[in-house]
Design a protein around this motif. Structure first.
Motif, mmCIF file in Angstrom:
data_model
loop_
_atom_site.group_PDB
_atom_site.id
_atom_site.type_symbol
_atom_site.label_atom_id
_atom_site.label_comp_id
_atom_site.label_asym_id
_atom_site.label_seq_id
_atom_site.Cartn_x
_atom_site.Cartn_y
_atom_site.Cartn_z
ATOM 1 N N MET A 31 0.741 -1.103 0.111
ATOM 2 C CA MET A 31 0.040 0.052 -0.149
ATOM 3 C C MET A 31 0.982 1.270 0.063
ATOM 4 S SD MET A 31 -3.169 -0.627 -0.393
ATOM 5 C CE MET A 31 -3.600 -1.939 -0.640
ATOM 6 N N VAL A 32 2.113 1.220 0.624
ATOM 7 C CA VAL A 32 2.674 2.636 0.452
ATOM 8 C C VAL A 32 3.410 2.719 -0.616
ATOM 9 C CG1 VAL A 32 4.833 3.652 1.939
ATOM 10 C CG2 VAL A 32 3.071 2.230 3.314
ATOM 11 N N LYS A 33 3.772 1.679 -1.156
ATOM 12 C CA LYS A 33 4.413 1.939 -2.473
ATOM 13 C C LYS A 33 3.367 2.670 -3.458
ATOM 14 C CE LYS A 33 8.135 -1.479 -2.710
ATOM 15 N NZ LYS A 33 8.616 -2.643 -3.262
ATOM 16 N N ILE A 34 1.958 2.023 -3.491
ATOM 17 C CA ILE A 34 1.151 2.602 -4.258
ATOM 18 C C ILE A 34 0.808 3.889 -3.745
ATOM 19 C CG2 ILE A 34 -1.395 2.432 -4.608
ATOM 20 C CD1 ILE A 34 -1.047 -0.732 -4.206
ATOM 21 N N LEU A 35 0.842 4.381 -2.374
ATOM 22 C CA LEU A 35 0.539 5.807 -1.985
ATOM 23 C C LEU A 35 1.559 6.581 -2.777
ATOM 24 C CD1 LEU A 35 -0.762 7.834 -0.029
ATOM 25 C CD2 LEU A 35 1.244 7.005 1.509
ATOM 26 N N PHE A 36 2.968 6.276 -2.486
ATOM 27 C CA PHE A 36 4.072 7.043 -3.343
ATOM 28 C C PHE A 36 3.609 7.353 -4.615
ATOM 29 C CE2 PHE A 36 6.011 6.683 0.683
ATOM 30 C CZ PHE A 36 6.999 7.920 0.823
ATOM 31 N N ASP A 37 2.834 6.342 -5.435
ATOM 32 C CA ASP A 37 2.633 6.526 -6.724
ATOM 33 C C ASP A 37 1.768 7.426 -7.044
ATOM 34 O OD1 ASP A 37 4.218 4.434 -7.537
ATOM 35 O OD2 ASP A 37 2.802 2.970 -7.907
ATOM 36 N N HIS A 38 0.666 7.520 -5.985
ATOM 37 C CA HIS A 38 -0.362 8.558 -6.000
ATOM 38 C C HIS A 38 0.049 9.968 -5.486
ATOM 39 C CE1 HIS A 38 -4.266 6.484 -6.668
ATOM 40 N NE2 HIS A 38 -3.583 5.406 -6.259
ATOM 41 N N ILE A 39 1.212 9.969 -4.535
ATOM 42 C CA ILE A 39 1.796 11.312 -4.332
ATOM 43 C C ILE A 39 2.753 11.961 -5.470
ATOM 44 C CG2 ILE A 39 3.399 12.567 -2.555
ATOM 45 C CD1 ILE A 39 2.542 10.047 -0.651
ATOM 46 N N GLU A 40 3.238 10.891 -6.261
ATOM 47 C CA GLU A 40 4.000 11.650 -7.386
ATOM 48 C C GLU A 40 2.945 12.001 -8.249
ATOM 49 O OE1 GLU A 40 6.974 8.611 -8.785
ATOM 50 O OE2 GLU A 40 7.786 8.587 -6.966
ATOM 51 N N GLU A 41 1.558 11.424 -8.720
ATOM 52 C CA GLU A 41 0.844 11.982 -9.492
ATOM 53 C C GLU A 41 0.255 13.286 -8.937
ATOM 54 O OE1 GLU A 41 0.024 11.250 -12.431
ATOM 55 O OE2 GLU A 41 1.416 9.737 -12.272
ATOM 56 N N PHE A 42 0.066 13.402 -7.774
ATOM 57 C CA PHE A 42 -0.614 14.588 -7.096
ATOM 58 C C PHE A 42 0.392 15.892 -7.212
ATOM 59 C CE2 PHE A 42 -0.013 17.586 -3.624
ATOM 60 C CZ PHE A 42 -1.452 17.835 -3.221
ATOM 61 N N THR A 43 1.895 15.565 -6.946
ATOM 62 C CA THR A 43 2.709 16.570 -7.389
ATOM 63 C C THR A 43 2.771 16.887 -8.651
ATOM 64 O OG1 THR A 43 4.165 15.425 -5.497
ATOM 65 C CG2 THR A 43 5.342 16.965 -6.807
ATOM 66 N N LYS A 44 3.074 15.985 -9.879
ATOM 67 C CA LYS A 44 2.807 16.216 -11.125
ATOM 68 C C LYS A 44 1.863 17.220 -11.236
ATOM 69 C CE LYS A 44 5.255 12.327 -12.807
ATOM 70 N NZ LYS A 44 5.027 11.021 -13.327
ATOM 71 N N SER A 45 0.653 16.795 -10.877
ATOM 72 C CA SER A 45 -0.755 17.583 -11.522
ATOM 73 C C SER A 45 -0.655 18.944 -10.895
ATOM 74 C CB SER A 45 -2.019 16.701 -11.070
ATOM 75 O OG SER A 45 -2.062 16.834 -9.596
ATOM 76 N N HIS A 46 -0.135 19.055 -9.818
ATOM 77 C CA HIS A 46 0.311 20.563 -9.194
ATOM 78 C C HIS A 46 1.216 21.401 -9.633
ATOM 79 C CE1 HIS A 46 -3.114 18.846 -6.570
ATOM 80 N NE2 HIS A 46 -3.190 20.134 -6.320
ATOM 81 N N LYS A 47 2.047 20.772 -10.490
ATOM 82 C CA LYS A 47 3.266 21.271 -11.152
ATOM 83 C C LYS A 47 4.278 21.680 -10.262
ATOM 84 C CE LYS A 47 0.973 22.980 -15.393
ATOM 85 N NZ LYS A 47 0.101 21.785 -15.446
ATOM 86 N N ILE A 48 4.546 20.749 -9.288
ATOM 87 C CA ILE A 48 5.360 21.068 -8.031
ATOM 88 C C ILE A 48 6.607 20.200 -8.336
ATOM 89 C CG2 ILE A 48 5.794 20.466 -5.616
ATOM 90 C CD1 ILE A 48 2.785 20.892 -5.064
ATOM 91 N N GLN A 49 7.846 20.676 -7.957
ATOM 92 C CA GLN A 49 9.038 20.194 -8.725
ATOM 93 C C GLN A 49 9.371 18.938 -7.871
ATOM 94 O OE1 GLN A 49 12.810 22.618 -7.824
ATOM 95 N NE2 GLN A 49 13.711 21.587 -9.676
ATOM 96 N N SER A 50 9.385 18.677 -6.688
ATOM 97 C CA SER A 50 9.803 17.624 -5.859
ATOM 98 C C SER A 50 9.300 17.186 -4.763
ATOM 99 C CB SER A 50 11.412 17.804 -5.457
ATOM 100 O OG SER A 50 11.448 18.771 -4.570
ATOM 101 N N ILE A 51 9.336 15.963 -4.232
ATOM 102 C CA ILE A 51 8.972 15.380 -3.119
ATOM 103 C C ILE A 51 9.890 15.276 -2.186
ATOM 104 C CG2 ILE A 51 7.791 13.528 -1.918
ATOM 105 C CD1 ILE A 51 6.212 13.001 -4.725
ATOM 106 N N LYS A 52 9.891 15.655 -0.827
ATOM 107 C CA LYS A 52 10.630 15.593 0.142
ATOM 108 C C LYS A 52 10.008 14.933 1.428
ATOM 109 C CE LYS A 52 13.255 19.905 -0.733
ATOM 110 N NZ LYS A 52 13.737 21.089 -0.377
ATOM 111 N N VAL A 53 10.704 14.003 2.015
ATOM 112 C CA VAL A 53 10.290 12.844 2.994
ATOM 113 C C VAL A 53 11.418 12.820 3.986
ATOM 114 C CG1 VAL A 53 10.565 11.088 1.591
ATOM 115 C CG2 VAL A 53 9.184 10.885 3.464
#
Length: 170
Positions: free
Chosen positions: A109-131
């Motif tokens: 589930m967490v791998k799938i979650l990160f896929d969704h977070i990456e899509e969210f980030t792309k759709s908002h035209k945000i450069q990167s994800i930090k964790v």
């Protein structure tokens, strides 16, 4: 039949379910011998604050909440001081408080979650994800590696040093 998996903003009526999932995760961390999340954080007030500020998100499987995460845009004061260096200085999504319901644990589930977070980030035209994560959170460290996150150094957060990672999305 495949399950329908979606990510949506958390709502106040989700609060008790989210808090239950977080309590399960807190207990799993304790049983694993971790110090992460063992000092009264996160708590129910954290959940309420996340939801009120629009940071709280849930990932559902066939309509049932399976995963909780807080996604914060461009705002993590602890990230301004890093022993190391971030990959970028642009806009970013911060990932905090990832927790999986025990019913869905071990199902990727967490791998799938990160896929969704990456899509969210792309759709908002945000450069990167930090964790960031605790040094002893082996499961999360493996997930971040498998998803292509780069280790950037250490940040001081929630009373301790955490390993910090970033992935450039756009």
């Amino acid at each position: 039949m495949d399950s329908e998996i979606k990510m949506r903003k958390a709502e106040m009526e989700d609060r008790d379910i989210i808090w239950n999932i977080l309590q399960q995760a807190i207990e799993r961390r304790r049983k694993d011998g971790s110090t992460q999340w063992q000092e009264g954080y996160p708590n129910i007030n954290t959940v309420e604050s996340d939801i009120e500020k629009g940071f709280g998100y849930v990932m559902t499987v066939d309509g049932e909440i399976a995963v909780y995460v807080a996604l914060i845009l461009n705002d993590e004061p602890a990230y301004s001081t890093i022993e190391g260096a971030w990959l970028s200085n642009g806009e970013f999504v911060v990932v905090h408080r990832v927790a999986v319901d025990e019913k869905f644990a071990g199902q990727g589930m967490v791998k799938i979650l990160f896929d969704h977070i990456e899509e969210f980030t792309k759709s908002h035209k945000i450069q990167s994800i930090k964790v960031d994560t605790n040094f002893d959170n082996i499961a999360m460290l493996k997930i971040l590696e498998s998803k292509g996150y780069t280790y950037c150094g250490e940040v001081f957060l929630a009373g301790g040093m955490r390993k910090a990672f970033e992935k450039i999305i756009i």
